[in-house]
Scaffold this motif. Structure first.
Motif, PDB file in Angstrom:
ATOM      1  N   VAL A 368      -3.447  -0.827   0.428  1.00  0.00           N
ATOM      2  CA  VAL A 368      -4.374   0.621   0.718  1.00  0.00           C
ATOM      3  C   VAL A 368      -5.695   0.168   0.888  1.00  0.00           C
ATOM      4  CG1 VAL A 368      -4.131   2.266  -1.013  1.00  0.00           C
ATOM      5  CG2 VAL A 368      -2.130   0.069  -1.338  1.00  0.00           C
ATOM      6  N   ILE A 369      -6.161   1.407   1.409  1.00  0.00           N
ATOM      7  CA  ILE A 369      -7.551   1.274   2.568  1.00  0.00           C
ATOM      8  C   ILE A 369      -8.359   2.398   1.541  1.00  0.00           C
ATOM      9  CG2 ILE A 369      -9.442   1.150   3.994  1.00  0.00           C
ATOM     10  CD1 ILE A 369      -6.397  -0.034   5.856  1.00  0.00           C
ATOM     11  N   ARG A 370      -9.485   1.966   0.785  1.00  0.00           N
ATOM     12  CA  ARG A 370     -10.605   3.203   1.251  1.00  0.00           C
ATOM     13  C   ARG A 370     -11.881   3.838   1.448  1.00  0.00           C
ATOM     14  NH1 ARG A 370     -13.632   3.380  -5.374  1.00  0.00           N
ATOM     15  NH2 ARG A 370     -14.861   2.038  -4.326  1.00  0.00           N
ATOM     16  N   THR A 371     -11.896   4.761   2.061  1.00  0.00           N
ATOM     17  CA  THR A 371     -12.604   4.634   3.356  1.00  0.00           C
ATOM     18  C   THR A 371     -13.364   5.362   2.989  1.00  0.00           C
ATOM     19  OG1 THR A 371     -10.725   4.592   4.891  1.00  0.00           O
ATOM     20  CG2 THR A 371     -12.984   5.664   5.650  1.00  0.00           C
ATOM     21  N   GLN A 386     -19.309   3.907   8.545  1.00  0.00           N
ATOM     22  CA  GLN A 386     -18.152   4.291   7.501  1.00  0.00           C
ATOM     23  C   GLN A 386     -18.331   2.589   6.661  1.00  0.00           C
ATOM     24  OE1 GLN A 386     -14.096   4.109   8.717  1.00  0.00           O
ATOM     25  NE2 GLN A 386     -14.419   6.066   9.038  1.00  0.00           N
ATOM     26  N   ILE A 387     -17.625   2.583   5.446  1.00  0.00           N
ATOM     27  CA  ILE A 387     -17.446   1.504   4.736  1.00  0.00           C
ATOM     28  C   ILE A 387     -15.646   1.582   4.232  1.00  0.00           C
ATOM     29  CG2 ILE A 387     -17.642   0.225   2.509  1.00  0.00           C
ATOM     30  CD1 ILE A 387     -20.615   0.365   4.481  1.00  0.00           C
ATOM     31  N   THR A 388     -14.846   0.512   4.764  1.00  0.00           N
ATOM     32  CA  THR A 388     -14.274   0.507   4.165  1.00  0.00           C
ATOM     33  C   THR A 388     -13.637  -0.550   3.551  1.00  0.00           C
ATOM     34  OG1 THR A 388     -13.140  -0.958   6.545  1.00  0.00           O
ATOM     35  CG2 THR A 388     -12.895   1.751   6.782  1.00  0.00           C
ATOM     36  N   GLU A 389     -12.729  -0.513   2.244  1.00  0.00           N
ATOM     37  CA  GLU A 389     -12.977  -1.828   1.923  1.00  0.00           C
ATOM     38  C   GLU A 389     -11.001  -1.694   0.877  1.00  0.00           C
ATOM     39  OE1 GLU A 389     -15.629  -1.565  -1.883  1.00  0.00           O
ATOM     40  OE2 GLU A 389     -14.499   0.254  -1.563  1.00  0.00           O
ATOM     41  N   GLN A 390     -10.179  -2.760   1.279  1.00  0.00           N
ATOM     42  CA  GLN A 390      -8.843  -2.567   0.950  1.00  0.00           C
ATOM     43  C   GLN A 390      -8.430  -3.961  -0.300  1.00  0.00           C
ATOM     44  OE1 GLN A 390      -8.229  -4.154   5.189  1.00  0.00           O
ATOM     45  NE2 GLN A 390      -7.661  -5.883   4.812  1.00  0.00           N
ATOM     46  N   VAL A 391      -7.311  -3.869  -0.705  1.00  0.00           N
ATOM     47  CA  VAL A 391      -6.576  -4.506  -1.421  1.00  0.00           C
ATOM     48  C   VAL A 391      -4.975  -4.295  -1.182  1.00  0.00           C
ATOM     49  CG1 VAL A 391      -5.295  -4.271  -4.349  1.00  0.00           C
ATOM     50  CG2 VAL A 391      -7.659  -3.771  -4.173  1.00  0.00           C
ATOM     51  N   ASP A 465      -0.176   3.026  -3.943  1.00  0.00           N
ATOM     52  CA  ASP A 465      -1.214   3.899  -4.250  1.00  0.00           C
ATOM     53  C   ASP A 465      -1.600   4.214  -2.828  1.00  0.00           C
ATOM     54  OD1 ASP A 465      -1.244   4.181  -6.661  1.00  0.00           O
ATOM     55  OD2 ASP A 465      -3.219   2.711  -6.384  1.00  0.00           O
ATOM     56  N   LYS A 466      -1.823   5.610  -2.670  1.00  0.00           N
ATOM     57  CA  LYS A 466      -2.397   6.042  -1.513  1.00  0.00           C
ATOM     58  C   LYS A 466      -3.042   6.147  -0.291  1.00  0.00           C
ATOM     59  CE  LYS A 466       2.074   8.091  -0.374  1.00  0.00           C
ATOM     60  NZ  LYS A 466       2.970   7.319   0.192  1.00  0.00           N
ATOM     61  N   ASP A 467      -4.146   5.930   0.700  1.00  0.00           N
ATOM     62  CA  ASP A 467      -4.709   5.340   1.260  1.00  0.00           C
ATOM     63  C   ASP A 467      -6.054   6.105   0.771  1.00  0.00           C
ATOM     64  OD1 ASP A 467      -4.273   3.402   2.689  1.00  0.00           O
ATOM     65  OD2 ASP A 467      -4.037   4.064   4.382  1.00  0.00           O
ATOM     66  N   VAL A 468      -7.587   6.570   0.420  1.00  0.00           N
ATOM     67  CA  VAL A 468      -8.216   6.972  -0.418  1.00  0.00           C
ATOM     68  C   VAL A 468      -9.327   7.502   0.895  1.00  0.00           C
ATOM     69  CG1 VAL A 468      -9.791   7.404  -2.407  1.00  0.00           C
ATOM     70  CG2 VAL A 468      -7.768   6.765  -2.529  1.00  0.00           C
ATOM     71  N   THR A 469     -10.232   8.191   1.015  1.00  0.00           N
ATOM     72  CA  THR A 469     -11.045   8.776   1.971  1.00  0.00           C
ATOM     73  C   THR A 469     -12.232   9.753   0.954  1.00  0.00           C
ATOM     74  OG1 THR A 469      -9.639   8.297   3.734  1.00  0.00           O
ATOM     75  CG2 THR A 469     -12.100   9.701   3.791  1.00  0.00           C
ATOM     76  N   VAL A 470     -13.652   8.784   0.900  1.00  0.00           N
ATOM     77  CA  VAL A 470     -14.312   9.543   0.174  1.00  0.00           C
ATOM     78  C   VAL A 470     -15.114  10.139   0.809  1.00  0.00           C
ATOM     79  CG1 VAL A 470     -15.971   9.081  -1.607  1.00  0.00           C
ATOM     80  CG2 VAL A 470     -13.710   8.237  -1.665  1.00  0.00           C
TER      81      VAL A 470
END
Length: 712
Positions: A368-371, A386-391, A465-470
């Protein structure tokens, strides 16, 4: 004396004729001509007068015709058997003519249709026609009708071209002999009971029961099924073995009945018992033994029945079904050995079970990635990296190798199901289950304001959880530029960043300020200076607002006159003794803008006329003050010929202003009166003085009005 006479005789004949004809008018026999009847009488003639007298007629051979019998013609009958005796014939009777018409006799014939199989008469056809004619009847249609009913022709003695009625009084007889047709019906030409044997004769005999295929062939089948022990579904190709017995029925096509069977498949009955008429096809009367297939390549264990035994089959036996069962095998699938759904579980068996959905890597590991995007608020474009984080979560699926289905999950990564709910089978990699907080970068050096989100907060992630884009937005910073802080177009807005946007054209001082000037010239008629110029000016300032990101002018605040000065006041013309100004004051100019041109006005001075001793005035040659000279041109001093200023335009005023958008007041001045009224010089000077005072008063009122407008 008597007259002399002479006697003579005269005769008269009466004939009888009989005609014999057919109905159509043709001659049937020779005409009958009777012996004529003769009559005579005496004629006495007076020799003197020539008058004649006649005696009575006397029949020489009778006064009647005898009866006449009509002749006999074979096959015909006259409409009159005889012509009766005709009596009372006299010399005055006309010849007699009679006609006898012959009509053909009606003759008869009979055609009998006989069933030779039963000896019975099927039907008969009575025919009739005129003697000598040929009947149109033919037996072909009737024979065809019987053939349609299943009969076959044996003989037919009826004339092919039809019976000729040439035997008067005799009934001609003919016979058509038929026999029952038969047909063999076997497995290769089965019929449908109840349907017409002859399709062209739907009302004719029907096929009997026992002529359909199922009554003529008997196939006894043994079916071997290879089934999934758990589902009962087929797991291998079904094996069918059969033994077939056939028989041939012989059908009477007239009665629609089976009259027996042929064991040789021919059309002759050799067996009347249907149960004994069966023969094995190819002399094969048993089922062979069958070995069960090895299905280990499809994920199955060994079957419960290795071989199905051989078996003998007799007519009348029932079909047999044998079921052989196979059980399943299973295999674990996890992120370290993911599969491709849709591909064979066993590569050597491309048609075998396929890996199911849920065995690919994306189904066994869930990242699951937050961008975090840093975007320009106005354009949406990216302004920072761009910043990406993942679990990541993993799980192990247990797959049935036969069905190609996931039957459960192992939370330990083994091959035993301990969780059937896939959503509860996930385990976090490295026990990390959250996204860290992220601080938004400072982009002020690129012309941006502070972002709308200073920090993207830490967040816990759960499976599913869905990927999240902020999206973090940066708005543009805007800076005003005016004459107090002019810039150099083409240079970086941010000096520390030479690649930053450049100051645009229109931000230098020359583009941000402009002056409008006024010059008033005082001249004599010859163009020489009469008094020093008067000057005035006003300054307009311009302000624009610059987007520090794009380097573009995003707002034009317009031009503003310094101190609000947008007009030039009227200025009094200097007083020069002995001369009169073309205008007592310069024109005022209103509505000045940054686009207005410089205003230039010229006021021309004309020498006042001299006063004579009689109180009148004489024109003098224009000249400069104090020169005391005369032009010596007497014509210039003549009454009615006033001297004209050399450059007098617009009533003696030269105004060279090309002002744009401004209004020049009092632009027209009346031409000065020349001395023609006899007024003395003091009066003229008084009038000039009064004019100057009026001009000054008007200028003062204009100045007060302008001041009032500015204060407003």
């Amino acid at each position: 004396m008597t007259h002399g006479t002479t006697q003579t005789s005269e005769s008269q004949t009466v004939d009888e004729t009989i005609h014999y004809v057919y109905k159509n008018g043709d001659k049937a026999a020779d005409d009958y001509q009777a012996t004529p009847l003769n009559f005579t009488r005496t004629v006495t003639t007076d020799k003197v007068t020539g008058d004649k007298s006649y005696g009575d007629w006397v029949a020489a051979n009778g006064t009647s015709f005898a009866s006449v019998t009509s002749p006999t013609i074979k096959g015909y009958t006259p409409d009159q058997a005889q012509i009766d005796t005709i009596t009372g014939i006299t010399a005055d009777s006309a010849d007699i003519e009679k006609t006898v018409t012959y009509v053909a006799n009606k003759e008869a014939a009979k055609v009998t249709y006989i069933d030779d199989t039963t000896g019975k008469t099927l039907s008969s056809q009575d025919l009739s026609g005129d003697y000598g004619t040929t009947d149109s009847y033919r037996t072909a249609d009737s024979i065809k009708g019987y053939e349609d009913q299943g009969y076959e022709l044996v003989s037919d003695n009826y004339p092919t071209k039809g019976v000729v009625y040439n035997q008067d009084g005799t009934v001609q007889s003919f016979e058509v002999h038929l026999t029952h047709g038969t047909t063999p019906v076997g497995p290769n030409n089965p019929q449908t009971p109840g349907t017409p044997i002859n399709p062209d004769n739907p009302d004719g005999p029907k096929w009997p029961e026992g002529t359909d295929k199922s009554s003529l062939t008997q196939t006894v089948i043994r079916t071997v099924n290879y089934l999934d022990k758990q589902t009962g579904k087929v797991v291998a190709k079904q094996i069918t073995e059969q033994v077939t017995y056939n028989r041939t029925a012989i059908v009477d096509k007239v009665t629609g009945q089976i009259i027996g069977y042929s064991t040789t498949g021919g059309d002759t009955v050799d067996q009347t018992d249907g149960d004994k008429a069966w023969t094995a096809v190819d002399n094969k009367s048993d089922w062979d033994s069958v070995t069960s297939p090895d299905l280990s390549s499809k994920g199955y264990l060994a079957p419960d029945l290795a071989t199905v035994a051989q078996q003998t089959v007799t007519p009348g036996d029932k079909d047999v079904t044998v079921n052989v069962y196979y059980d399943h095998d299973v295999v674990p699938v996890n992120p370290t050995n993911p599969q491709t759904p849709g591909t064979p579980i066993n590569p050597d068996n491309p048609d075998g079970p396929k890996w199911p959905e849920g065995t690919d890597k994306s189904s066994l590991t869930q990242t699951v990635i937050r961008t975090v995007n840093y975007l320009d608020k106005q354009t949406g474009k990216v302004v920072a990296k761009q910043i990406t984080e993942q679990v990541t979560y993993n799980r192990t699926a247990i797959v049935d190798k036969v069905t190609g289905q996931i039957i459960g999950y192992s939370t330990t990564g083994g091959d035993t199901v301990d969780q059937t709910d896939g959503d509860k089978a996930w385990t976090a990699v490295d026990n990390k289950s959250d996204w860290d907080s992220v601080t938004s970068p400072d982009l002020s050096s690129k012309g941006y304001l502070a972002p709308d989100l200073a920090t993207v907060a830490q967040q816990t992630v759960t499976p599913g959880d869905k990927d999240v884009t902020v999206n973090v937005y940066y708005d543009h910073d805007v800076v005003p530029v005016n004459p107090t802080n002019p810039q150099t177009p083409g240079t970086p807005i941010n000096p520390d960043d030479p690649d930053s946007p450049k100051w645009p054209a229109g931000t230098d001082k020359n583009s941000l300020t402009t002056d409008v000037h006024q010059t008033i010239h005082y001249q004599y008629g010859d163009g020489s200076q009469a008094a020093p110029d008067k000057t005035d000016s006003t300054t307009f300032d311009h302000q624009v607002e610059i987007d520090k990101v794009t380097g573009e002018i995003v707002k034009d605040d317009g031009w503003t006159a310094e101190n609000g000065k947008t007009s030039f006041d009227s200025k009094n013309s200097p007083v020069i003794p002995g001369y009169t100004a073309s205008k007592p004051a310069s024109d005022s100019v209103d509505g000045l803008t940054q686009d207005s041109k410089d205003n230039v006005q010229t006021i021309v001075y004309t020498k006042n006329p001299a006063t004579d001793n009689n109180g009148g005035t004489e024109p003098n040659q224009p000249g400069k003050p104090g020169n005391g000279t005369d032009t010596g041109n007497p014509s210039s001093n003549q009454p009615g010929n006033p001297s004209q200023p050399s450059n007098a335009t617009n009533n003696g005023v030269i105004n060279t202003s090309t002002n744009t958008g401004s209004k020049v007041n009092n632009g027209a001045v009346n031409s000065p009166e020349l001395p023609q009224t006899g007024e003395n010089n003091s009066q003229s000077q008084t009038m000039s003085f009064i004019g100057i005072l009026l001009a000054m008063f008007g200028s003062l009122l204009g100045f007060l009005g302008i001041k009032k407008r500015r204060n407003d």
